[in-house]
Write a protein that holds these residues in place. Structure first.
Motif, PDB file in Angstrom:
ATOM      1  N   LEU A  56       0.853  -1.188   0.000  1.00 11.64           N
ATOM      2  CA  LEU A  56       0.000   0.000   0.000  1.00 11.64           C
ATOM      3  C   LEU A  56       0.887   1.235   0.000  1.00 11.64           C
ATOM      4  CD1 LEU A  56      -2.447  -1.159   2.808  1.00 11.64           C
ATOM      5  CD2 LEU A  56      -3.006  -1.020   0.386  1.00 11.64           C
ATOM      6  N   ASP A  57       0.419   2.318  -0.609  1.00 10.12           N
ATOM      7  CA  ASP A  57       1.219   3.536  -0.598  1.00 10.12           C
ATOM      8  C   ASP A  57       0.361   4.753  -0.342  1.00 10.12           C
ATOM      9  OD1 ASP A  57      -0.063   3.556  -3.058  1.00 10.12           O
ATOM     10  OD2 ASP A  57       1.580   4.529  -4.090  1.00 10.12           O
ATOM     11  N   GLY A  58       1.012   5.798   0.182  1.00 12.50           N
ATOM     12  CA  GLY A  58       0.353   7.073   0.405  1.00 12.50           C
ATOM     13  C   GLY A  58      -0.629   7.088   1.560  1.00 12.50           C
ATOM     14  N   LEU A  59      -0.385   6.284   2.583  1.00 12.14           N
ATOM     15  CA  LEU A  59      -1.303   6.195   3.716  1.00 12.14           C
ATOM     16  C   LEU A  59      -0.864   7.091   4.866  1.00 12.14           C
ATOM     17  CD1 LEU A  59      -1.696   2.315   3.954  1.00 12.14           C
ATOM     18  CD2 LEU A  59      -3.256   3.926   2.888  1.00 12.14           C
ATOM     19  N   PRO A  60      -1.822   7.532   5.684  1.00 11.22           N
ATOM     20  CA  PRO A  60      -1.435   8.197   6.934  1.00 11.22           C
ATOM     21  C   PRO A  60      -0.714   7.184   7.827  1.00 11.22           C
ATOM     22  CG  PRO A  60      -3.777   8.515   6.475  1.00 11.22           C
ATOM     23  CD  PRO A  60      -3.262   7.536   5.474  1.00 11.22           C
ATOM     24  N   GLU A  61       0.131   7.660   8.710  1.00  4.09           N
ATOM     25  CA  GLU A  61       0.963   6.771   9.524  1.00  4.09           C
ATOM     26  C   GLU A  61       0.136   5.785  10.344  1.00  4.09           C
ATOM     27  OE1 GLU A  61       4.653   6.892  12.688  1.00  4.09           O
ATOM     28  OE2 GLU A  61       3.668   8.751  12.141  1.00  4.09           O
ATOM     29  N   GLU A  62      -0.943   6.262  10.940  1.00  2.52           N
ATOM     30  CA  GLU A  62      -1.771   5.382  11.779  1.00  2.52           C
ATOM     31  C   GLU A  62      -2.369   4.232  10.965  1.00  2.52           C
ATOM     32  OE1 GLU A  62      -5.909   5.786  14.213  1.00  2.52           O
ATOM     33  OE2 GLU A  62      -4.447   7.391  14.497  1.00  2.52           O
ATOM     34  N   THR A  63      -2.864   4.522   9.783  1.00  4.47           N
ATOM     35  CA  THR A  63      -3.442   3.495   8.916  1.00  4.47           C
ATOM     36  C   THR A  63      -2.373   2.515   8.453  1.00  4.47           C
ATOM     37  OG1 THR A  63      -5.061   5.118   8.161  1.00  4.47           O
ATOM     38  CG2 THR A  63      -4.828   3.120   6.843  1.00  4.47           C
ATOM     39  N   ALA A  64      -1.199   3.025   8.127  1.00 10.60           N
ATOM     40  CA  ALA A  64      -0.096   2.163   7.698  1.00 10.60           C
ATOM     41  C   ALA A  64       0.336   1.234   8.829  1.00 10.60           C
ATOM     42  CB  ALA A  64       1.078   3.011   7.220  1.00 10.60           C
ATOM     43  N   GLU A  65       0.370   1.746  10.046  1.00 10.19           N
ATOM     44  CA  GLU A  65       0.745   0.917  11.198  1.00 10.19           C
ATOM     45  C   GLU A  65      -0.277  -0.197  11.429  1.00 10.19           C
ATOM     46  OE1 GLU A  65       3.434   0.752  12.943  1.00 10.19           O
ATOM     47  OE2 GLU A  65       4.440   2.602  12.353  1.00 10.19           O
ATOM     48  N   ILE A  66      -1.545   0.094  11.236  1.00 10.50           N
ATOM     49  CA  ILE A  66      -2.591  -0.926  11.388  1.00 10.50           C
ATOM     50  C   ILE A  66      -2.402  -2.024  10.345  1.00 10.50           C
ATOM     51  CG2 ILE A  66      -5.078  -1.332  11.141  1.00 10.50           C
ATOM     52  CD1 ILE A  66      -5.464   1.492  12.399  1.00 10.50           C
ATOM     53  N   ALA A  67      -2.096  -1.642   9.108  1.00  9.77           N
ATOM     54  CA  ALA A  67      -1.874  -2.625   8.048  1.00  9.77           C
ATOM     55  C   ALA A  67      -0.657  -3.491   8.349  1.00  9.77           C
ATOM     56  CB  ALA A  67      -1.708  -1.917   6.706  1.00  9.77           C
ATOM     57  N   VAL A  68       0.415  -2.882   8.838  1.00 14.21           N
ATOM     58  CA  VAL A  68       1.629  -3.634   9.174  1.00 14.21           C
ATOM     59  C   VAL A  68       1.344  -4.600  10.321  1.00 14.21           C
ATOM     60  CG1 VAL A  68       3.938  -3.409  10.188  1.00 14.21           C
ATOM     61  CG2 VAL A  68       3.279  -1.996   8.252  1.00 14.21           C
ATOM     62  N   THR A  69       0.578  -4.167  11.299  1.00  9.94           N
ATOM     63  CA  THR A  69       0.219  -5.032  12.421  1.00  9.94           C
ATOM     64  C   THR A  69      -0.562  -6.246  11.938  1.00  9.94           C
ATOM     65  OG1 THR A  69       0.198  -3.148  13.923  1.00  9.94           O
ATOM     66  CG2 THR A  69      -0.984  -5.121  14.636  1.00  9.94           C
ATOM     67  N   ALA A  70      -1.474  -6.039  10.990  1.00  9.25           N
ATOM     68  CA  ALA A  70      -2.251  -7.152  10.430  1.00  9.25           C
ATOM     69  C   ALA A  70      -1.348  -8.131   9.692  1.00  9.25           C
ATOM     70  CB  ALA A  70      -3.338  -6.620   9.499  1.00  9.25           C
ATOM     71  N   LEU A  71      -0.405  -7.611   8.917  1.00  8.31           N
ATOM     72  CA  LEU A  71       0.521  -8.479   8.186  1.00  8.31           C
ATOM     73  C   LEU A  71       1.422  -9.256   9.145  1.00  8.31           C
ATOM     74  CD1 LEU A  71       1.449  -6.022   5.313  1.00  8.31           C
ATOM     75  CD2 LEU A  71       0.306  -8.232   5.037  1.00  8.31           C
ATOM     76  N   ARG A  72       1.892  -8.589  10.177  1.00  8.69           N
ATOM     77  CA  ARG A  72       2.746  -9.273  11.166  1.00  8.69           C
ATOM     78  C   ARG A  72       1.961 -10.336  11.922  1.00  8.69           C
ATOM     79  NH1 ARG A  72       5.993  -3.963  13.438  1.00  8.69           N
ATOM     80  NH2 ARG A  72       7.371  -3.743  11.637  1.00  8.69           N
ATOM     81  N   GLY A  73       0.682 -10.066  12.158  1.00 12.07           N
ATOM     82  CA  GLY A  73      -0.171 -11.040  12.827  1.00 12.07           C
ATOM     83  C   GLY A  73      -0.343 -12.319  12.022  1.00 12.07           C
ATOM     84  N   ALA A  74      -0.200 -12.214  10.714  1.00 11.79           N
ATOM     85  CA  ALA A  74      -0.294 -13.389   9.834  1.00 11.79           C
ATOM     86  C   ALA A  74       1.055 -14.070   9.662  1.00 11.79           C
ATOM     87  CB  ALA A  74      -0.852 -12.974   8.478  1.00 11.79           C
ATOM     88  N   GLY A  75       2.097 -13.541  10.296  1.00 13.23           N
ATOM     89  CA  GLY A  75       3.402 -14.178  10.239  1.00 13.23           C
ATOM     90  C   GLY A  75       4.392 -13.540   9.281  1.00 13.23           C
TER      91      GLY A  75
END
Length: 93
Positions: A56-75
Motif C-alpha cells: 500500500l502507498d500514500g497512507l497516513p501513519e496510523e493506517t499504515a501501522e494498522i496494516a503492518v500489524t495485520a501483516l505481522r499477525g499473519a506471520g
C-alpha cells in the motif's frame, strides 16, 4: 505589488506499507493482503510471492501501522516506510 509565499506543513507525511518477507504462512499473509488491497486471492498470492514488495502507498501513519500489524499477525515481516518529501534530496550519486 507585494508577493507572499506560504509554506504548507503537513503533519502526517504519506507512508508506504512494504512486505519484506511473507514468512512460512504465505496463504495467511495473502489473505491479509487481499483484505487490505481488495485484490483477488490469486493476485494477492502472486504479490506476496514477489516480496519484498510495496503493498500500500500514500497512507497516513496510523493506517499504515494498522496494516503492518495485520501483516505481522499473519506471520509476515512488514514495515512502514515514510515517503520522501518533495524537498528532500535524492540518493547520493
Amino acid at each position: 505589488m507585494e508577493v507572499e509565499y506560504v509554506t504548507l506543513v503537513c503533519d502526517d507525511a504519506p507512508n508506504d506499507v512494504v512486505l519484506v518477507d511473507p514468512g512460512t504462512r504465505v496463504l495467511d499473509v495473502a489473505q491479509v493482503v487481499r483484505g487490505l488491497t481488495g485484490l483477488s486471492l490469486w493476485r494477492s498470492k502472486v504479490l506476496v510471492d514477489q516480496a519484498p514488495v510495496l503493498i500500500l502507498d500514500g497512507l497516513p501513519e496510523e493506517t499504515a501501522e494498522i496494516a503492518v500489524t495485520a501483516l505481522r499477525g499473519a506471520g509476515a515481516l512488514a514495515e512502514v516506510r515514510q515517503q520522501p518529501g518533495p524537498h528532500s534530496s535524492g540518493p547520493a550519486a
